[in-house]
Design a protein around this motif. Structure first.
Motif, PDB file in Angstrom:
ATOM      1  N   ASN A 195      18.922  -2.916  30.350  1.00 42.01           N
ATOM      2  CA  ASN A 195      18.262  -4.225  30.154  1.00 42.01           C
ATOM      3  C   ASN A 195      16.782  -4.192  30.594  1.00 42.01           C
ATOM      4  OD1 ASN A 195      17.783  -5.190  32.801  1.00 42.01           O
ATOM      5  ND2 ASN A 195      19.570  -6.524  32.809  1.00 42.01           N
TER       6      ASN A 195
ATOM      7  N   THR B  85      15.113   5.414  20.349  1.00 44.95           N
ATOM      8  CA  THR B  85      15.225   3.949  20.362  1.00 44.95           C
ATOM      9  C   THR B  85      16.673   3.508  20.136  1.00 44.95           C
ATOM     10  OG1 THR B  85      12.947   3.720  19.596  1.00 44.95           O
ATOM     11  CG2 THR B  85      14.396   1.828  19.241  1.00 44.95           C
TER      12      THR B  85
ATOM     13  N   ARG C 168      18.644   1.416  22.920  1.00 53.70           N
ATOM     14  CA  ARG C 168      19.100   0.057  22.626  1.00 53.70           C
ATOM     15  C   ARG C 168      20.615  -0.016  22.736  1.00 53.70           C
ATOM     16  NH1 ARG C 168      15.997  -3.920  19.135  1.00 53.70           N
ATOM     17  NH2 ARG C 168      16.872  -5.072  20.866  1.00 53.70           N
ATOM     18  N   ASN C 169      21.265   1.062  22.331  1.00 50.25           N
ATOM     19  CA  ASN C 169      22.725   1.127  22.457  1.00 50.25           C
ATOM     20  C   ASN C 169      23.168   0.996  23.909  1.00 50.25           C
ATOM     21  OD1 ASN C 169      25.309   1.534  21.268  1.00 50.25           O
ATOM     22  ND2 ASN C 169      25.302   3.621  22.098  1.00 50.25           N
TER      23      ASN C 169
ATOM     24  N   TYR D 143      18.933  -1.170  26.709  1.00 48.69           N
ATOM     25  CA  TYR D 143      17.492  -1.238  27.029  1.00 48.69           C
ATOM     26  C   TYR D 143      16.714  -1.916  25.909  1.00 48.69           C
ATOM     27  CZ  TYR D 143      18.284   2.090  30.802  1.00 48.69           C
ATOM     28  OH  TYR D 143      18.729   2.692  31.955  1.00 48.69           O
ATOM     29  N   GLU D 144      15.571  -2.426  26.271  1.00 46.54           N
ATOM     30  CA  GLU D 144      14.593  -2.853  25.278  1.00 46.54           C
ATOM     31  C   GLU D 144      13.590  -1.714  25.130  1.00 46.54           C
ATOM     32  OE1 GLU D 144      13.602  -6.672  24.885  1.00 46.54           O
ATOM     33  OE2 GLU D 144      15.466  -7.361  25.816  1.00 46.54           O
TER      34      GLU D 144
ATOM     35  N   ALA E 207      12.637  -0.959  17.056  1.00 47.41           N
ATOM     36  CA  ALA E 207      12.309  -1.263  18.447  1.00 47.41           C
ATOM     37  C   ALA E 207      12.374  -2.766  18.706  1.00 47.41           C
ATOM     38  CB  ALA E 207      10.909  -0.744  18.753  1.00 47.41           C
ATOM     39  N   THR E 208      12.431  -3.126  19.975  1.00 42.38           N
ATOM     40  CA  THR E 208      12.333  -4.532  20.347  1.00 42.38           C
ATOM     41  C   THR E 208      10.960  -5.048  19.917  1.00 42.38           C
ATOM     42  OG1 THR E 208      13.432  -3.810  22.369  1.00 42.38           O
ATOM     43  CG2 THR E 208      12.714  -6.110  22.270  1.00 42.38           C
TER      44      THR E 208
END
Ligand code: ATP
Ligand code: MG
Length: 378
Positions: free
Chosen positions: A7, A23, A27-28, A31-32, A48-49
């Protein structure tokens, strides 16, 4: 040592396919990811975020990364060291500037390897016209002239068989600093992808056997069909190189096997094309491993779950600009497709890869070759 928990926000410099697969892994895991890349259609930026679409040295973009991210990593080696240093003064940057500076420049890299006692193909450094004279008395032909900076996939290289070739190659490469390297007779090429944590723990992936076409990786075969003692030696050498670089993150070491002996070809300070098989065939992928290493988490299990062959797909098989018929490839239940979301297919451009899994490596290889031939036909 600071841990970036899932996170948190990871920044990545570079948005190509390596950044894209990083990425996805990040994200999996919750994380951003903020990608800095000047290409507005970058493969990683799409997923990506946030995609910061700017040059790598744009002050406002770097300030935004510093204020928003908890750690920074890179997906390609050509980021100027001064930028990595500037970022590292404010937040963790992994791998660090020193490792990237050494490996982004063939002269530094080969000199570092030689000074540390690692075997390489014989080479001499050429920085100015005057260095050409006599270079071929130290290095016998055939040789290869390789530009020191910004070469990849065999680009920036010139075959040298004579003094006239050397002159022509030097001019063709713009009179830029180069290494002149002996062409060695290869038995086979192998690579070791490994991760090293900030506490010095290392985890190595199984050795890959690599074959290249026109200087570009074509297939990786795992397990490598190479003497296990030689593989062990390669793994130990790769670990020793990572330690000597005080490396944190995932890196790859490419080796030549010549006359039954190992020579280090080059070091990639990032996940590597020859490690793409880990996406489907090891307990942890090289990209998840990079996330773990960058965030200060324990490294994952690198065990091989199945023999595997990875096949690169270049733009050449987009006949008339049209993508291959993927249903044929996907009709095999042991074939995994990975595409990089690139809009334009060009000859020699890496568009994606597929992994073929089988209980025997020879079975995987023969299916991989069949599919490759099928894809090559219009
Ligand atoms: P990449 O970005 O794919 O790693 P690169 O542009 O950095 O490639 P090299 O790794 O130096 O280039 O060379 C690409 C390939 O060319 C090697 O994997 C090998 O097959 C061949 N090659 C390079 N140098 C030599 C050499 N000295 N002797 C024999 N073959 C060589
Ligand atoms: Mg290479």
């Amino acid at each position: 040592m600071s841990i970036v928990q899932p996170n948190g926000v990871i920044g990545i410099l570079g948005g190509g396919q390596l950044g894209r697969m990083f990425t996805i892994a990040a994200r999996n895991m919750g994380y951003e990811v903020i990608v800095l890349d000047p290409d507005k259609h970058s493969p990683a930026g799409q997923l990506a975020t946030e995609h910061v679409c700017a040059e790598y040295d744009a002050p406002a973009a770097l300030e935004h990364m510093i204020r928003t991210c908890a750690a920074i990593t890179t997906e390609f080696e050509n980021i100027p060291a001064s930028i990595l240093e500037q970022l590292a003064a404010r937040l963790p940057v992994r791998p660090g500037a020193r490792a990237v500076t050494i490996t982004q420049d063939r002269i530094h890299e080969k000199t570092f390897l030689r000074d540390q006692g690692f075997p390489t193909a014989p080479f001499v450094v050429l920085r100015a016209d005057a260095d050409l004279e006599g270079a071929l008395t130290h290095i016998s032909s055939p040789a290869i002239l390789k530009v020191s900076r910004f070469g990849y996939d065999g680009k920036g290289q010139y075959s040298v068989g004579s003094a006239a070739d050397l002159q022509a190659g030097w001019a063709a490469l713009g009179g830029n600093a180069c290494v002149l390297e002996q062409r060695v007779k290869l038995d086979v090429e192998i690579s070791v992808v490994l991760a090293r944590s900030s506490t010095g723990e290392t985890a190595t992936f199984p050795v890959g056997e690599n074959s290249h076409v026109n200087g570009i990786l074509d297939v990786s075969i795992v397990p490598a069909r190479v003497d296990p003692a030689l593989c062990e030696q390669a793994i130990q050498m790769a670990k020793d190189i990572a330690t000597a670089l005080d490396y944190v993150g995932v890196m790859a070491v490419e080796f030549f096997v010549a006359d039954g002996k190992l020579l280090v070809n080059e070091i990639a300070p990032r996940p590597h094309n020859s490690g793409h098989y880990t996406l489907d065939a090891t307990a942890t992928s090289q990209f998840e491993q990079q996330v773990r290493a960058v965030c200060g988490l324990p490294l994952g299990d690198t065990r091989l779950l199945s023999p595997v062959v990875m096949v690169n797909m270049l733009g050449d098989i987009w006949h008339g600009g049209e993508a291959p018929k993927w249903d044929k490839l996907l009709s095999h239940d042991n074939v995994k497709l990975h595409l990089y979301g690139k809009r334009e297919a060009r000859p020699g451009r890496k568009m994606g890869h597929f992994n073929v899994l089988a209980s025997e490596v020879e079975t995987a290889l023969s299916l991989a070759r069949d599919i490759q031939q099928q894809l090559a036909r219009p």
